[in-house]
Design a protein around this motif. Structure first.
Motif, PDB file in Angstrom:
ATOM      1  N   GLU A 145       0.854  -1.183   0.000  1.00 30.40           N
ATOM      2  CA  GLU A 145       0.000   0.000   0.000  1.00 30.40           C
ATOM      3  C   GLU A 145       0.893   1.237   0.000  1.00 30.40           C
ATOM      4  N   LEU A 146       0.526   2.209  -0.821  1.00 33.98           N
ATOM      5  CA  LEU A 146       1.282   3.465  -0.855  1.00 33.98           C
ATOM      6  C   LEU A 146       1.110   4.200   0.466  1.00 33.98           C
ATOM      7  N   PRO A 147       2.095   5.010   0.858  1.00 34.54           N
ATOM      8  CA  PRO A 147       2.019   5.717   2.143  1.00 34.54           C
ATOM      9  C   PRO A 147       0.771   6.586   2.309  1.00 34.54           C
ATOM     10  N   ASP A 148       0.244   7.112   1.197  1.00 32.06           N
ATOM     11  CA  ASP A 148      -0.950   7.955   1.304  1.00 32.06           C
ATOM     12  C   ASP A 148      -2.235   7.134   1.351  1.00 32.06           C
ATOM     13  N   GLY A 149      -2.115   5.813   1.227  1.00 36.49           N
ATOM     14  CA  GLY A 149      -3.279   4.937   1.312  1.00 36.49           C
ATOM     15  C   GLY A 149      -4.163   4.937   0.084  1.00 36.49           C
ATOM     16  N   SER A 150      -3.723   5.584  -0.992  1.00 40.64           N
ATOM     17  CA  SER A 150      -4.567   5.739  -2.173  1.00 40.64           C
ATOM     18  C   SER A 150      -4.742   4.457  -2.984  1.00 40.64           C
ATOM     19  N   ARG A 151      -3.739   3.581  -2.953  1.00 40.32           N
ATOM     20  CA  ARG A 151      -3.812   2.342  -3.723  1.00 40.32           C
ATOM     21  C   ARG A 151      -2.656   1.436  -3.317  1.00 40.32           C
ATOM     22  N   ALA A 152      -2.676   0.247  -3.862  1.00 45.30           N
ATOM     23  CA  ALA A 152      -1.591  -0.698  -3.640  1.00 45.30           C
ATOM     24  C   ALA A 152      -0.873  -0.933  -4.960  1.00 45.30           C
ATOM     25  N   VAL A 153       0.389  -1.323  -4.878  1.00 47.90           N
ATOM     26  CA  VAL A 153       1.171  -1.632  -6.070  1.00 47.90           C
ATOM     27  C   VAL A 153       1.727  -3.047  -5.943  1.00 47.90           C
ATOM     28  N   GLU A 154       1.935  -3.663  -7.090  1.00 45.70           N
ATOM     29  CA  GLU A 154       2.535  -4.982  -7.155  1.00 45.70           C
ATOM     30  C   GLU A 154       4.019  -4.797  -7.444  1.00 45.70           C
ATOM     31  N   ILE A 155       4.861  -5.350  -6.591  1.00 46.05           N
ATOM     32  CA  ILE A 155       6.309  -5.229  -6.759  1.00 46.05           C
ATOM     33  C   ILE A 155       6.855  -6.629  -7.015  1.00 46.05           C
ATOM     34  N   THR A 156       7.340  -6.844  -8.234  1.00 47.18           N
ATOM     35  CA  THR A 156       7.839  -8.158  -8.627  1.00 47.18           C
ATOM     36  C   THR A 156       9.345  -8.248  -8.398  1.00 47.18           C
ATOM     37  N   GLU A 157       9.834  -9.461  -8.394  1.00 51.76           N
ATOM     38  CA  GLU A 157      11.263  -9.741  -8.245  1.00 51.76           C
ATOM     39  C   GLU A 157      11.852  -9.130  -6.969  1.00 51.76           C
ATOM     40  N   THR A 158      11.075  -9.159  -5.902  1.00 48.04           N
ATOM     41  CA  THR A 158      11.493  -8.611  -4.617  1.00 48.04           C
ATOM     42  C   THR A 158      12.333  -9.641  -3.854  1.00 48.04           C
ATOM     43  N   PRO A 159      13.515  -9.244  -3.379  1.00 45.06           N
ATOM     44  CA  PRO A 159      14.321 -10.177  -2.584  1.00 45.06           C
ATOM     45  C   PRO A 159      13.526 -10.651  -1.363  1.00 45.06           C
ATOM     46  N   SER A 160      13.441 -11.963  -1.209  1.00 50.61           N
ATOM     47  CA  SER A 160      12.600 -12.547  -0.168  1.00 50.61           C
ATOM     48  C   SER A 160      13.248 -13.809   0.384  1.00 50.61           C
ATOM     49  N   SER A 161      12.622 -14.330   1.418  1.00 47.55           N
ATOM     50  CA  SER A 161      13.037 -15.614   1.988  1.00 47.55           C
ATOM     51  C   SER A 161      11.856 -16.564   1.909  1.00 47.55           C
ATOM     52  N   HIS A 162      12.160 -17.844   1.708  1.00 45.46           N
ATOM     53  CA  HIS A 162      11.131 -18.871   1.640  1.00 45.46           C
ATOM     54  C   HIS A 162      11.560 -20.049   2.505  1.00 45.46           C
ATOM     55  N   CYS A 163      10.630 -20.523   3.328  1.00 48.54           N
ATOM     56  CA  CYS A 163      10.908 -21.668   4.200  1.00 48.54           C
ATOM     57  C   CYS A 163      10.451 -22.953   3.523  1.00 48.54           C
ATOM     58  N   GLU A 164      11.346 -23.925   3.459  1.00 53.35           N
ATOM     59  CA  GLU A 164      11.026 -25.212   2.838  1.00 53.35           C
ATOM     60  C   GLU A 164      10.068 -26.028   3.693  1.00 53.35           C
ATOM     61  N   ASN A 165       9.999 -25.745   4.993  1.00 57.07           N
ATOM     62  CA  ASN A 165       9.171 -26.528   5.906  1.00 57.07           C
ATOM     63  C   ASN A 165       7.733 -26.006   5.991  1.00 57.07           C
ATOM     64  N   CYS A 166       7.563 -24.744   6.342  1.00 57.69           N
ATOM     65  CA  CYS A 166       6.215 -24.197   6.556  1.00 57.69           C
ATOM     66  C   CYS A 166       5.700 -23.395   5.365  1.00 57.69           C
ATOM     67  N   ASP A 167       6.517 -23.239   4.344  1.00 59.38           N
ATOM     68  CA  ASP A 167       6.158 -22.541   3.108  1.00 59.38           C
ATOM     69  C   ASP A 167       5.960 -21.036   3.324  1.00 59.38           C
ATOM     70  N   ALA A 168       6.487 -20.489   4.426  1.00 65.74           N
ATOM     71  CA  ALA A 168       6.396 -19.050   4.673  1.00 65.74           C
ATOM     72  C   ALA A 168       7.222 -18.307   3.620  1.00 65.74           C
ATOM     73  N   PHE A 169       6.717 -17.174   3.190  1.00 66.22           N
ATOM     74  CA  PHE A 169       7.359 -16.326   2.196  1.00 66.22           C
ATOM     75  C   PHE A 169       7.346 -14.918   2.768  1.00 66.22           C
ATOM     76  N   PHE A 170       8.516 -14.326   2.975  1.00 63.57           N
ATOM     77  CA  PHE A 170       8.559 -13.018   3.620  1.00 63.57           C
ATOM     78  C   PHE A 170       9.822 -12.266   3.234  1.00 63.57           C
ATOM     79  N   GLN A 171       9.843 -10.990   3.602  1.00 62.89           N
ATOM     80  CA  GLN A 171      10.979 -10.125   3.322  1.00 62.89           C
ATOM     81  C   GLN A 171      11.666  -9.776   4.640  1.00 62.89           C
ATOM     82  N   SER A 172      12.969  -9.541   4.546  1.00 64.87           N
ATOM     83  CA  SER A 172      13.729  -9.146   5.731  1.00 64.87           C
ATOM     84  C   SER A 172      13.306  -7.746   6.167  1.00 64.87           C
TER      85      SER A 172
END
Length: 91
Positions: free
Chosen positions: A22-49
């Motif tokens: 979500e943009l800081p002004d709350g006006s809309r959300a954007v899709e951000i692709t190719e974002t550096p992330s972490s993925h857990c092989e066990n619980c399938d969690a997907f998150f960013q540092s």
């Protein structure tokens, strides 16, 4: 290899993924692709540092968000011209 902070069992893999922000002004959300992330092989969690989250939030605050498309690559977002050099409101 780092352990998952969610399940505390799985090993984390560095991946690139799509996030929605979500943009800081709350006006809309954007899709951000190719974002550096972490993925857990066990619980399938997907998150960013915490560092990546801060980079995205600061950049969205510092650019002219009207020029931002509905979808952008992480690298393109981070290379957009800033209106200010840094987030002066981050104490």
């Amino acid at each position: 290899m780092e352990m998952c902070p969610w399940c505390e069992k799985g090993k984390l893999a560095s991946v690139k993924g799509t996030v929605y922000w979500e943009l800081p002004d709350g006006s809309r959300a954007v899709e951000i692709t190719e974002t550096p992330s972490s993925h857990c092989e066990n619980c399938d969690a997907f998150f960013q540092s915490d560092e990546i989250v801060k980079e995205i939030e600061d950049q969205l605050f510092l650019i002219d968000s009207k020029k931002l498309e509905k979808q952008t690559k992480y690298s393109e977002l981070m290379n957009m011209k800033r209106l200010l050099k840094r987030n002066y409101f981050d104490f």
